[in-house]
Design a protein around this motif. Structure first.
Motif, PDB file in Angstrom:
ATOM      1  N   SER A 110       9.482 -36.745 -53.263  1.00 18.51           N
ATOM      2  CA  SER A 110      10.788 -36.694 -53.916  1.00 18.51           C
ATOM      3  C   SER A 110      10.818 -37.594 -55.145  1.00 18.51           C
ATOM      4  CB  SER A 110      11.873 -37.113 -52.929  1.00 18.51           C
ATOM      5  OG  SER A 110      13.143 -37.125 -53.546  1.00 18.51           O
ATOM      6  N   TRP A 111      10.194 -38.784 -55.047  1.00 15.93           N
ATOM      7  CA  TRP A 111      10.140 -39.681 -56.202  1.00 15.93           C
ATOM      8  C   TRP A 111       9.372 -39.036 -57.348  1.00 15.93           C
ATOM      9  CZ3 TRP A 111       5.585 -41.914 -58.181  1.00 15.93           C
ATOM     10  CH2 TRP A 111       5.785 -42.839 -59.209  1.00 15.93           C
ATOM     11  N   ALA A 112       8.295 -38.334 -57.036  1.00 13.51           N
ATOM     12  CA  ALA A 112       7.485 -37.676 -58.063  1.00 13.51           C
ATOM     13  C   ALA A 112       8.132 -36.398 -58.571  1.00 13.51           C
ATOM     14  CB  ALA A 112       6.095 -37.369 -57.523  1.00 13.51           C
ATOM     15  N   ARG A 113       9.188 -35.949 -57.900  1.00 12.56           N
ATOM     16  CA  ARG A 113       9.886 -34.707 -58.260  1.00 12.56           C
ATOM     17  C   ARG A 113       8.929 -33.503 -58.264  1.00 12.56           C
ATOM     18  NH1 ARG A 113      13.595 -37.543 -57.326  1.00 12.56           N
ATOM     19  NH2 ARG A 113      15.532 -37.779 -58.493  1.00 12.56           N
ATOM     20  N   ILE A 114       8.102 -33.455 -57.228  1.00 14.05           N
ATOM     21  CA  ILE A 114       7.214 -32.306 -57.106  1.00 14.05           C
ATOM     22  C   ILE A 114       7.514 -31.586 -55.792  1.00 14.05           C
ATOM     23  CG2 ILE A 114       5.295 -33.492 -55.942  1.00 14.05           C
ATOM     24  CD1 ILE A 114       3.476 -31.870 -57.980  1.00 14.05           C
ATOM     25  N   CYS A 115       8.785 -31.656 -55.397  1.00 16.37           N
ATOM     26  CA  CYS A 115       9.259 -30.944 -54.220  1.00 16.37           C
ATOM     27  C   CYS A 115      10.513 -30.171 -54.622  1.00 16.37           C
ATOM     28  CB  CYS A 115       9.572 -31.917 -53.086  1.00 16.37           C
ATOM     29  SG  CYS A 115      10.834 -33.124 -53.484  1.00 16.37           S
ATOM     30  N   PRO A 116      10.922 -29.170 -53.831  1.00 17.94           N
ATOM     31  CA  PRO A 116      12.106 -28.382 -54.199  1.00 17.94           C
ATOM     32  C   PRO A 116      13.343 -29.255 -54.318  1.00 17.94           C
ATOM     33  CG  PRO A 116      10.871 -27.291 -52.457  1.00 17.94           C
ATOM     34  CD  PRO A 116      10.253 -28.644 -52.632  1.00 17.94           C
TER      35      PRO A 116
END
Length: 412
Positions: free
Chosen positions: A288-294
């Protein structure tokens, strides 16, 4: 509201000055608030730090603004608990917007424990991050210069890029140097090819017949000199990165075991997330921190856009590159995941999903200090075995075939 910090400070950061609001409480009702403005040179920042220390301030919140927060953070991180706060989390009722009110608002939110600090890795990881990011910029600059070189060759009617995969390879560089030396005979230039490219000598001779003028020679000489300089800079930068990464050689070797991840990508990933996974409560928090999830966007029971959002662009680009490499691998779990998603959602979305899986793997590898274990290309068939059987039976029956299934006899 509950008071979390009895003495704290909020700092509104700008390029030339900072506004600091210090809140102190002796009792629940005795509250004092003082606002001061300081310059951003080191002398003024040290004076601000001394002022906060004189009032026994322990916690400071800084609004993240460009790169201007870094000088303040560097001088405060050793003496205070510093929270670097995303400006998007600080937006309040519009109107009455001044630097003083911004600092007061930051301090008030911090006083009640309503601020959440961003992830800031240790200083040695930050130093390594600066160097790995600079290396990526150098590599990107070199790629841009090679593209400009190709445009010059196209303008000179030389179609070398149509035959040779790498214009700057050993064969391509020999031909370009010969062009600069004055050679114009296409057969002589094609004869400089090496390895498998020699099989294409007739095509090369046709591609190298052009209209190469002195103007093109001047441009080509400058571009080749620039590319040589960039190659030397990249090599020096990589040597420095290898030296800085020595304390993390074990972690880099473990990350290197992941399908699609090489040594350079492992260095870049560790420079972005560090090696201490206790900063993240779970692998989901890291993704979530990396913003590589939906994205999580639901209202009135309806699921809206699931776009990944803006996060660490450096880490995301590393993961997507590794995902494309993993998708081209043979007989691996990640290649099977990439293939099944690319069919339905396209290659770009598949790469993001595989990058998400790689980042999850990195979390557990760095947390437990264990190598990567591939689940195998048949993992999805095994977890959905009954569904896979029903699907293929229906397909065969739809073609007019009669299907009878038998389990294989157990080995003696």
């Amino acid at each position: 509201m509950r008071i979390v910090h009895t003495t704290c400070a909020g700092i509104d950061v700008h390029k030339r000055d900072i506004t600091v609001c210090l809140i102190t409480r002796k009792t629940a009702t005795q509250r004092t608030q003082e606002v001061r403005t300081y310059g951003t040179v080191t002398k003024d920042l040290l004076a601000m730090r001394d002022w906060l220390e004189d009032h026994n301030c322990q916690v400071v919140a800084i609004e993240s603004t460009g790169v201007y927060w870094k000088p303040v953070f560097n001088l405060l991180e050793d003496s205070f608990q510093v929270l670097l706060v995303n400006p998007a989390h600080l937006k309040h009722v519009p109107g009455r917007k001044t630097d003083v009110k911004d600092s007061e608002w930051i301090a008030e939110l911090l006083e009640h424990g309503l601020l959440r600090g961003s992830f800031i890795p240790p200083r040695e990881i930050r130093d390594m991050r600066d160097l790995t990011r600079y290396r990526r910029r150098l590599v990107q600059t070199r790629a841009s210069e090679v593209n400009r070189l190709r445009k010059v060759l196209e303008d000179a009617n030389i179609k070398l890029a149509s035959v040779a995969t790498d214009v700057m390879g050993v064969s391509g560089r020999a031909m370009l140097n010969s062009l600069l030396a004055g050679e114009r005979d296409p057969d002589e230039l094609a004869g400089l090819s090496k390895g498998r490219l020699r099989r294409k000598m007739p095509e090369l001779a046709l591609a190298l017949e052009g209209r190469f003028r002195p103007h093109h020679a001047r441009l080509l000489a400058r571009m080749l000199a620039h590319i040589d300089f960039l190659d030397e800079s990249i090599a020096e930068c990589e040597a420095e990165i290898d030296e800085m990464c020595r304390p993390f050689d074990r972690e880099i070797d473990l990350v290197d075991t992941v399908t699609g991840v090489g040594k350079r990508a492992a260095q870049d990933a560790i420079a972005e997330i560090g090696v201490d996974m206790s900063r993240f409560p779970s692998h989901k928090h890291l993704c979530s921190w990396a913003r590589i999830c939906p994205g999580n966007n639901e209202s009135a029971g309806k699921r809206k856009s699931g776009r990944t959002g803006k996060g660490n662009k450096w880490l995301k680009s590393i993961l997507v590159e590794c995902a494309h490499a993993a998708g081209r691998s043979k007989g691996t779990y990640l290649s099977a995941q990439y293939a099944r998603l690319a069919r339905r959602k396209g290659k770009k979305r598949a790469a993001v999903a595989v990058g998400h899986s790689i980042l999850e793997a990195l979390y557990f590898i760095l947390r437990d200090k264990v190598p990567y274990q591939d689940l195998g290309p048949d993992h999805f068939d095994q977890i959905n075995r009954a569904h896979t059987i029903r699907y293929h039976v229906r397909r065969l029956e739809g073609l007019g075939l009669q299907v009878q299934l038998e389990e294989p006899a157990a080995a003696a």
